[in-house]
Design a protein around this motif. Structure first.
Motif, PDB file in Angstrom:
ATOM      1  N   PHE B 255       0.839  -1.210   0.000  1.00 47.00           N
ATOM      2  CA  PHE B 255       0.000   0.000   0.000  1.00 47.00           C
ATOM      3  C   PHE B 255       0.872   1.257   0.000  1.00 47.00           C
ATOM      4  O   PHE B 255       0.633   2.200  -0.763  1.00 47.00           O
ATOM      5  CB  PHE B 255      -0.916  -0.002   1.233  1.00 47.00           C
ATOM      6  N   ARG B 256       1.884   1.247   0.834  1.00 46.03           N
ATOM      7  CA  ARG B 256       2.743   2.445   0.928  1.00 46.03           C
ATOM      8  C   ARG B 256       3.550   2.637  -0.354  1.00 46.03           C
ATOM      9  O   ARG B 256       3.870   3.752  -0.736  1.00 46.03           O
ATOM     10  CB  ARG B 256       3.670   2.315   2.123  1.00 46.03           C
ATOM     11  N   LYS B 257       3.820   1.500  -0.984  1.00 42.15           N
ATOM     12  CA  LYS B 257       4.554   1.598  -2.253  1.00 42.15           C
ATOM     13  C   LYS B 257       3.658   2.215  -3.337  1.00 42.15           C
ATOM     14  O   LYS B 257       4.100   3.053  -4.128  1.00 42.15           O
ATOM     15  CB  LYS B 257       4.969   0.195  -2.674  1.00 42.15           C
ATOM     16  N   ARG B 258       2.402   1.803  -3.333  1.00 42.11           N
ATOM     17  CA  ARG B 258       1.475   2.294  -4.352  1.00 42.11           C
ATOM     18  C   ARG B 258       1.001   3.712  -4.048  1.00 42.11           C
ATOM     19  O   ARG B 258       0.737   4.495  -4.941  1.00 42.11           O
ATOM     20  CB  ARG B 258       0.244   1.387  -4.440  1.00 42.11           C
ATOM     21  N   HIS B 259       0.844   4.003  -2.783  1.00 37.16           N
ATOM     22  CA  HIS B 259       0.325   5.333  -2.405  1.00 37.16           C
ATOM     23  C   HIS B 259       1.306   6.015  -1.467  1.00 37.16           C
ATOM     24  O   HIS B 259       1.045   6.151  -0.264  1.00 37.16           O
ATOM     25  CB  HIS B 259      -1.036   5.193  -1.714  1.00 37.16           C
ATOM     26  N   PRO B 260       2.436   6.416  -2.000  1.00 30.72           N
ATOM     27  CA  PRO B 260       3.442   7.016  -1.108  1.00 30.72           C
ATOM     28  C   PRO B 260       2.959   8.331  -0.494  1.00 30.72           C
ATOM     29  O   PRO B 260       3.402   8.703   0.601  1.00 30.72           O
ATOM     30  CB  PRO B 260       4.642   7.242  -2.020  1.00 30.72           C
ATOM     31  N   ASP B 261       2.070   9.017  -1.169  1.00 34.51           N
ATOM     32  CA  ASP B 261       1.627  10.316  -0.657  1.00 34.51           C
ATOM     33  C   ASP B 261       0.360  10.210   0.196  1.00 34.51           C
ATOM     34  O   ASP B 261      -0.103  11.226   0.713  1.00 34.51           O
ATOM     35  CB  ASP B 261       1.354  11.260  -1.849  1.00 34.51           C
ATOM     36  N   TYR B 262      -0.167   9.048   0.296  1.00 32.39           N
ATOM     37  CA  TYR B 262      -1.424   8.930   1.033  1.00 32.39           C
ATOM     38  C   TYR B 262      -1.141   8.993   2.537  1.00 32.39           C
ATOM     39  O   TYR B 262      -0.286   8.287   3.059  1.00 32.39           O
ATOM     40  CB  TYR B 262      -2.109   7.607   0.690  1.00 32.39           C
ATOM     41  N   ARG B 263      -1.901   9.880   3.176  1.00 31.14           N
ATOM     42  CA  ARG B 263      -1.707  10.049   4.620  1.00 31.14           C
ATOM     43  C   ARG B 263      -2.771   9.212   5.340  1.00 31.14           C
ATOM     44  O   ARG B 263      -3.973   9.481   5.240  1.00 31.14           O
ATOM     45  CB  ARG B 263      -1.869  11.528   4.984  1.00 31.14           C
ATOM     46  N   ILE B 264      -2.304   8.195   6.066  1.00 29.65           N
ATOM     47  CA  ILE B 264      -3.239   7.284   6.739  1.00 29.65           C
ATOM     48  C   ILE B 264      -3.748   7.983   8.001  1.00 29.65           C
ATOM     49  O   ILE B 264      -2.959   8.471   8.815  1.00 29.65           O
ATOM     50  CB  ILE B 264      -2.536   5.970   7.112  1.00 29.65           C
ATOM     51  N   PRO B 265      -5.047   8.044   8.151  1.00 32.62           N
ATOM     52  CA  PRO B 265      -5.586   8.675   9.368  1.00 32.62           C
ATOM     53  C   PRO B 265      -5.094   7.940  10.615  1.00 32.62           C
ATOM     54  O   PRO B 265      -4.893   6.716  10.580  1.00 32.62           O
ATOM     55  CB  PRO B 265      -7.097   8.516   9.200  1.00 32.62           C
TER      56      PRO B 265
END
Lengths: 169, 275
Positions: B255-265
């Protein structure tokens, strides 16, 4: 002319019928030699035919037609070692006018013809363009490549000399 | 001015010389000849230009076809990379299945000696994908997330709701039910119906096989990657909840690889990260 350029041969016949007399007299009275006049006259029309596809109506057709004639006359004079401009202010002695015609014509007209033939070439050309092609001073200037003032002056001198010649009788 | 008019009048009294008749005829004939000889084309055709235009047209057509084919082939990978932000109900499962079906179709085409034409294949593929999407929309998402467990099916029995969902679909279409049943019990029985040639036409068999494999592929954990980030995280949280931490870690890393900019709540982070 545009119609002729588009392939309408009848349009050329109309143009030719409208301008043949005036152009022929213009050339004839400019060179004062019938053989040369016929040759130049034919050459003018050949150039018109050749230019039918390139023709763009920037001015009156008459102006364009007489510009071609003027250029051919300049070439003619050049071949004979003469120049229209050089002859502008010099009176040229009349070549032998046709005595038979002078005898037949009325005296005044004979004098007019004589005076016309005696005019400097540039003045005579300006006068003939004005009379035969009905060109304005500006158009004469455009045809001959001279300034408007020069064209106006030539025409005025020509008129004055012809008037003096006619009145002398 | 009056003097000028007088001179003009006298001049016009002079003999009006005209060009001779033979000159008129010669000039008019030349004018007519010039008009009739050629239509004066704008571009004079030469030997080289005669074949230039057809060749140029053919080159343009070939180029256009090549570009179209290239774009068509590139499109699936674009879908795979992009994370859809579709509504929560139908979107989650739909993309998870469709690319898998495409992927399986590609594998299948490599294995099959006699492959259908690309257009037909693509059409059948899209139909299959649509059916799978409908089917996935009917099934509840959590069950689908549970279904893709890669462990051998006998070890982890398929959840019951999926069976229910499949059953409901089977009412409307027996064919779809047959397809969807294949992944749930075990991978081994799935090829069994394929072993009966002649039951269906070749195209139907091919589409069915593709769907079987696609549905199986949908059961892999990587199918989370095709969901929206929120649903993916929810799936990871569920894995944590079930105590499947290794899978959860793997999914989280993916997930972090695919969405490096996504900020997990923060609340979600507590649920997805190993404590």
């Amino acid at each position: 002319m545009l119609a002729y350029g588009g392939g309408d041969a009848g349009a050329f016949e109309t143009l030719y019928a409208r301008h043949r007399g005036g152009l022929f007299r213009f050339v004839l009275r400019a060179v004062r030699d019938r053989g040369v006049a016929e040759e130049l006259f034919q050459e003018v029309w050949v150039r018109v035919i050749e230019a039918r596809e390139r023709y763009a109506p920037k001015a009156r057709f008459t102006t364009w037609l007489y510009t071609i004639a003027h250029n051919l006359l300049v070439d003619h004079w050049r071949k004979k070692g003469l120049s229209l401009v050089a002859l502008d202010d010099d009176d040229v002695a009349s070549e032998s006018a046709n005595p038979a015609r002078q005898a037949e014509a009325r005296e005044a007209l004979a004098r007019l013809v004589h005076a016309l033939e005696s005019l400097p070439a540039a003045q005579r050309e300006a006068f003939l363009l004005h009379q035969e092609a009905d060109l304005s001073v500006a158009e004469i200037a455009a045809v001959t490549g001279a300034g408007e003032e020069a064209a106006k002056s030539r025409l005025r001198y020509a008129m004055a000399k012809l008037k003096a010649a006619v009145d002398d009788g | 001015m009056a003097d000028d008019d007088d001179i003009s009048r006298r001049y016009r009294e002079l003999p009006r010389e005209e060009p001779p008749r033979h000159l008129d005829d010669a000039i008019l004939a030349a004018a007519r000849r010039a008009v009739h000889t050629r239509p004066a084309p704008l571009v004079v055709p030469s030997g080289r230009q005669r074949w230039y235009f057809p060749l140029a047209a053919a080159a343009i057509i070939v180029l256009a076809v090549a570009v179209t084919v290239h774009v068509e082939r590139e499109r699936p990978s674009e879908e795979f990379v992009s994370t859809p932000s579709a509504p929560a109900a139908a979107a989650p499962a739909a993309p998870a299945v469709e690319p898998s079906a495409r992927e399986m179709t590609r594998n299948e085409t490599a294995a099959q000696p006699e492959k259908p034409k690309p257009e037909r294949r693509r059409k059948a593929e899209s139909d299959d994908s649509r059916q799978l999407r409908d089917q996935a929309a009917v099934a509840p998402p959590p069950e689908l997330q549970k279904a893709p467990e890669p462990a051998p099916p006998p070890a982890v029995p398929p959840p019951a709701p999926t069976q229910d969902a499949v059953g409901s679909i089977a009412q409307s279409s027996g064919m779809i039910a047959e397809r969807t049943q294949a992944p749930t019990p075990a991978p081994a029985p799935a090829p069994a119906p394929r072993a009966k040639p002649g039951e269906r036409v070749k195209a139907a068999t091919s589409a069915e096989r593709r769907l079987d494999e696609g549905a199986r592929a949908a059961s892999s954990l990587s199918a989370f990657a095709l969901q929206s980030p929120e649903q993916w995280l929810q799936g990871i949280a569920d894995l944590r909840k079930q105590g499947r931490h290794e899978e959860a870690d793997r999914e989280l890393a993916e997930f972090r690889k695919r969405h490096p900019d996504y900020r997990i709540p923060p609340t979600m982070r507590e649920r997805v990260e190993r404590r």
